[in-house]
Design an enzyme around this catalytic site. Sequence first.
Site, PDB file in Angstrom:
ATOM      1  N   GLY A  86     -20.798   1.431 -13.275  1.00 50.89           N
ATOM      2  CA  GLY A  86     -20.917   0.031 -12.889  1.00 50.89           C
ATOM      3  C   GLY A  86     -20.061  -0.909 -13.694  1.00 50.89           C
ATOM      4  O   GLY A  86     -20.322  -2.116 -13.734  1.00 50.89           O
ATOM      5  N   LYS A  90     -17.378  -2.039 -10.254  1.00 47.22           N
ATOM      6  CA  LYS A  90     -17.113  -3.425  -9.876  1.00 47.22           C
ATOM      7  C   LYS A  90     -15.758  -3.604  -9.199  1.00 47.22           C
ATOM      8  O   LYS A  90     -15.581  -4.505  -8.376  1.00 47.22           O
ATOM      9  CB  LYS A  90     -17.188  -4.321 -11.113  1.00 47.22           C
ATOM     10  CG  LYS A  90     -18.564  -4.382 -11.763  1.00 47.22           C
ATOM     11  CD  LYS A  90     -19.572  -5.099 -10.892  1.00 47.22           C
ATOM     12  CE  LYS A  90     -20.856  -5.414 -11.644  1.00 47.22           C
ATOM     13  NZ  LYS A  90     -21.594  -4.220 -12.074  1.00 47.22           N
ATOM     14  N   ASP A 127     -24.244 -11.125 -12.091  1.00 51.37           N
ATOM     15  CA  ASP A 127     -22.980 -11.800 -12.421  1.00 51.37           C
ATOM     16  C   ASP A 127     -22.467 -12.669 -11.276  1.00 51.37           C
ATOM     17  O   ASP A 127     -21.288 -12.607 -10.893  1.00 51.37           O
ATOM     18  CB  ASP A 127     -21.915 -10.770 -12.819  1.00 51.37           C
ATOM     19  CG  ASP A 127     -22.328  -9.939 -14.019  1.00 51.37           C
ATOM     20  OD1 ASP A 127     -23.235 -10.374 -14.749  1.00 51.37           O
ATOM     21  OD2 ASP A 127     -21.762  -8.843 -14.212  1.00 51.37           O
ATOM     22  N   TYR A 164     -31.021 -10.706 -15.145  1.00 51.78           N
ATOM     23  CA  TYR A 164     -31.281  -9.290 -15.371  1.00 51.78           C
ATOM     24  C   TYR A 164     -31.523  -8.932 -16.837  1.00 51.78           C
ATOM     25  O   TYR A 164     -31.651  -7.763 -17.181  1.00 51.78           O
ATOM     26  CB  TYR A 164     -30.150  -8.430 -14.814  1.00 51.78           C
ATOM     27  CG  TYR A 164     -28.765  -8.766 -15.342  1.00 51.78           C
ATOM     28  CD1 TYR A 164     -28.334  -8.313 -16.584  1.00 51.78           C
ATOM     29  CD2 TYR A 164     -27.879  -9.521 -14.581  1.00 51.78           C
ATOM     30  CE1 TYR A 164     -27.076  -8.607 -17.060  1.00 51.78           C
ATOM     31  CE2 TYR A 164     -26.612  -9.818 -15.046  1.00 51.78           C
ATOM     32  CZ  TYR A 164     -26.212  -9.361 -16.283  1.00 51.78           C
ATOM     33  OH  TYR A 164     -24.958  -9.652 -16.759  1.00 51.78           O
ATOM     34  N   ASP A 219     -28.471   0.405 -18.830  1.00 50.35           N
ATOM     35  CA  ASP A 219     -28.197   0.335 -20.261  1.00 50.35           C
ATOM     36  C   ASP A 219     -26.700   0.191 -20.525  1.00 50.35           C
ATOM     37  O   ASP A 219     -25.912   1.102 -20.252  1.00 50.35           O
ATOM     38  CB  ASP A 219     -28.736   1.589 -20.956  1.00 50.35           C
ATOM     39  CG  ASP A 219     -28.957   1.371 -22.439  1.00 50.35           C
ATOM     40  OD1 ASP A 219     -28.255   0.526 -23.020  1.00 50.35           O
ATOM     41  OD2 ASP A 219     -29.836   2.047 -23.017  1.00 50.35           O
ATOM     42  N   ASN A 220     -26.305  -0.935 -21.098  1.00 50.96           N
ATOM     43  CA  ASN A 220     -24.897  -1.226 -21.388  1.00 50.96           C
ATOM     44  C   ASN A 220     -24.510  -0.880 -22.825  1.00 50.96           C
ATOM     45  O   ASN A 220     -23.502  -1.389 -23.327  1.00 50.96           O
ATOM     46  CB  ASN A 220     -24.609  -2.707 -21.131  1.00 50.96           C
ATOM     47  CG  ASN A 220     -24.623  -3.059 -19.661  1.00 50.96           C
ATOM     48  OD1 ASN A 220     -24.051  -2.358 -18.832  1.00 50.96           O
ATOM     49  ND2 ASN A 220     -25.297  -4.143 -19.307  1.00 50.96           N
ATOM     50  N   ASP A 268     -16.156  -2.618 -21.196  1.00 52.73           N
ATOM     51  CA  ASP A 268     -15.237  -3.336 -20.306  1.00 52.73           C
ATOM     52  C   ASP A 268     -15.011  -4.779 -20.716  1.00 52.73           C
ATOM     53  O   ASP A 268     -14.184  -5.468 -20.115  1.00 52.73           O
ATOM     54  CB  ASP A 268     -15.730  -3.271 -18.851  1.00 52.73           C
ATOM     55  CG  ASP A 268     -17.167  -3.718 -18.688  1.00 52.73           C
ATOM     56  OD1 ASP A 268     -17.801  -4.096 -19.697  1.00 52.73           O
ATOM     57  OD2 ASP A 268     -17.678  -3.676 -17.546  1.00 52.73           O
ATOM     58  N   ASN A 289     -24.638   2.825 -18.472  1.00 58.12           N
ATOM     59  CA  ASN A 289     -23.345   2.332 -17.984  1.00 58.12           C
ATOM     60  C   ASN A 289     -22.339   2.517 -19.121  1.00 58.12           C
ATOM     61  O   ASN A 289     -22.305   1.717 -20.047  1.00 58.12           O
ATOM     62  CB  ASN A 289     -23.458   0.856 -17.595  1.00 58.12           C
ATOM     63  CG  ASN A 289     -22.160   0.294 -17.042  1.00 58.12           C
ATOM     64  OD1 ASN A 289     -21.382   1.009 -16.418  1.00 58.12           O
ATOM     65  ND2 ASN A 289     -21.917  -0.987 -17.271  1.00 58.12           N
TER      66      ASN A 289
END
Length: 807
Positions: free
Chosen positions: A14, A45, A122, A166, A226-227, A232, A260
Amino acid sequence: MEEKTQFLCGVVEGFYGRPWSMDQRKVLFQWMQSWGLNTYLYGPKDDLKHRLLWREVYSPQEEGQLRTLIAEAQSRDLTFVYALSPGQDIVFSSPCDLTLLKRKLRQVSDLGCRAFAILFDDIDHSMCQADSETFSSFAHAQVTVANELYRSLGEPPVFLFCPTEYCGSLCSPSVSKSPYLQTVGEDLLPDITVIWTGSKVISRKLSVDCLAEVESVLQRPPLIWDNLHANDYDSRRLFLGPFKGREPQLRNHLRGLLLNPNCEFEANYIPLHTLGSWHRAGKEERKDEECEYCPDRALSAALHDWMDELNQPLQPGRQSRQAEQRSSAPTSHKTPDGSDCPPPARGTSALTKPLPVFPLNPSSPPSSPAKEPATGERQEGQEGEKKRSNHVNPPSRQVPGALSGGGPRQKSQGRGLCAGKGLLSEAQVRLLVGLHYLPHEHGPSAQTLLQDLTWLKANCQLVSVNGKKTPPQKVDEWRARASRFLSLCEDVAELHCSVVGGANRAVLYDLYPYVWDLRNTALVAKAFVYWLDGRVLSDSSTLGSWRNCFHWCGTTTGADLLGVEAEPWAFKGGVSGEVQMLLPIGNSNELFTHPPPLFPTSRLYNVRPYHSKDKVELYRMVRQLHLRTQGGQESSSAHPDVIGDRCLGACLALCPEYSFILEDELGACGCVLGIFDVRSFAKRCQASWMPAMRDKYPPRGGNANPNMPDLLQLMEEDQGEYPDSLLYHFPSQLRLDALPELVDVSVSRTLLTALLTALKANGSQGVFCEVQPTDRQRLEFLTKLGFLEILRGEARSREGVVLGRLL
């Protein structure tokens, strides 16, 4: 159904950036099956038909690829979740848009997909007039559409909803009091799962208390997107550390957790391997110590397995070498998804240029369909080695009473390339991971690097050239710590050449921009620390300003100084950025951030201050460069020192502390010279240097050369006369007479940056350089480093263009 109760744990593709290839996703599915993960969410994305062009259906060819991917996931017992992100321009009240949404999801359903997600992350919170007249709130509009899609798909066992709020930091006014989340919790159908990232977009830790709060508001356990390893948002950062900060007991409050990860596929082996360990630990019924999840233990296990993966002969995009050799066009490269060239590094100007296939033999220059290296570059890479092979300087030089070992470590047989081709050692892989650890935490090697540099900078008065007498034990302490720092910087340089020379080109392709960036920053930092010993002025007017700017070190990162709740992108650059900011010119990003070269080279470079023993080698080198550019033979009657004395002699004699050497394993291959105070330098030249030159090159005598008067006149003119208005703002000067032409121009940039760092540290506020107007390559080189034209030949007696930059 089992899927309705199964804890979903796996990967979400993602991120923003080029999506992974089909072959890479198939390898991902193999990894996931091996490590016990069960869910993959497709939502890149930058897939146009996922987000920007969500209304368009897939073409027959795209359908075939997607069908194959879904079948591959299902064959490995993975839940394939197809996500659609229409929030940027959807009209929620439009029957047409709703019909197009259903058509798109139905198309994917017909391909075999049984799990779906609708994402509204976003995006802007505002609604158009038609939506405002139809729905009571933004949340109401989203929930209505999501419920309708869920029903139209036959209420699939897995259906995910990503809200616009989120994470906790995006909730207004708070998680428990957010009208948006309250509407989602009350009106969203109960079997639809809500996605959540934690207290922040990139949450350092996930606590049971915070999850209990959001679970109460949403009236259902959330699924964590989970980022932790997402990169990015920063083109200079990569995260190779273990899955951490999430206790396995959290699963009792969650529907699932999807990671992610990094945009670079090959960088995700350790993150996903350790995620699998975390997932398995949470499923174990026994509670003994061996079954508990330990990030360090999981990291060691992942490193052990990754070592085999790292040394596989894979090509970029996971192509085998055999597949590449069967290609009918050996100079071009096709990625597995059919594009004409491999994806460039993120955040670079290479986005519009095809990258070459990295050569299998790192000792040979690569071929590329896009560009051939310039003639000078080829000569430096091929002829330069042969010419200098008989003039090898010791790579490590001892300076009495100062730091030793300024050069690269001695390699076997004096080769000009890194000797360790093929295999990365476990120590090097641990170093790699430690330098690119986690967004909120540095690994051990990065901690040591930053702590030592911070301490050395803060205590450099112990070894200053004009400081008060320092106790010898204090000097020894400084030099011992400096030696450890220099050794670690050398390890970083060797790691770079090992990655470039390794067998796994897929890993090289994904990791190279980051290893290359850190190598360059470490070269500058190493040269600076080496220069500090016996050269820095303790009473410089600006010393305090740069020496005390930043004091972070330890396990924290730069972002932590900006606030406990700061997101990692508040301070960009990672370890490279923090080392940069600890240098006197750390605020000058144009000196540090550039796209990586198209042609990676495994040559081991070093930048260090000049020593008197270098003079002979530098004179020989500048004489060869001069003859090459002139395209002629040296006159038999010419003194061998003529070119060296004219180009380098005055600076090396009068201000050697501002001269820096670039060397590889064959010895010196370039240098840059600095003059701290041009006014003072000109007076000293007239007082001592020019008389010495008149004695060395007398106009009369048995060995007289009729051209000697012209030579002395040229030496006089080379010193130049510069107006006071220039010297007021730019008191220092740099000279590039021996700047080499290299395939990797970043090495030349690093050499120049080391000099600018030294000038700034001792109080210079600006520097200028004179370049011939026809020397376009050098003009472009300086312009990219922030130099601007401030004076042309028309305004003075000389023809050169004067470029300057403030420090």
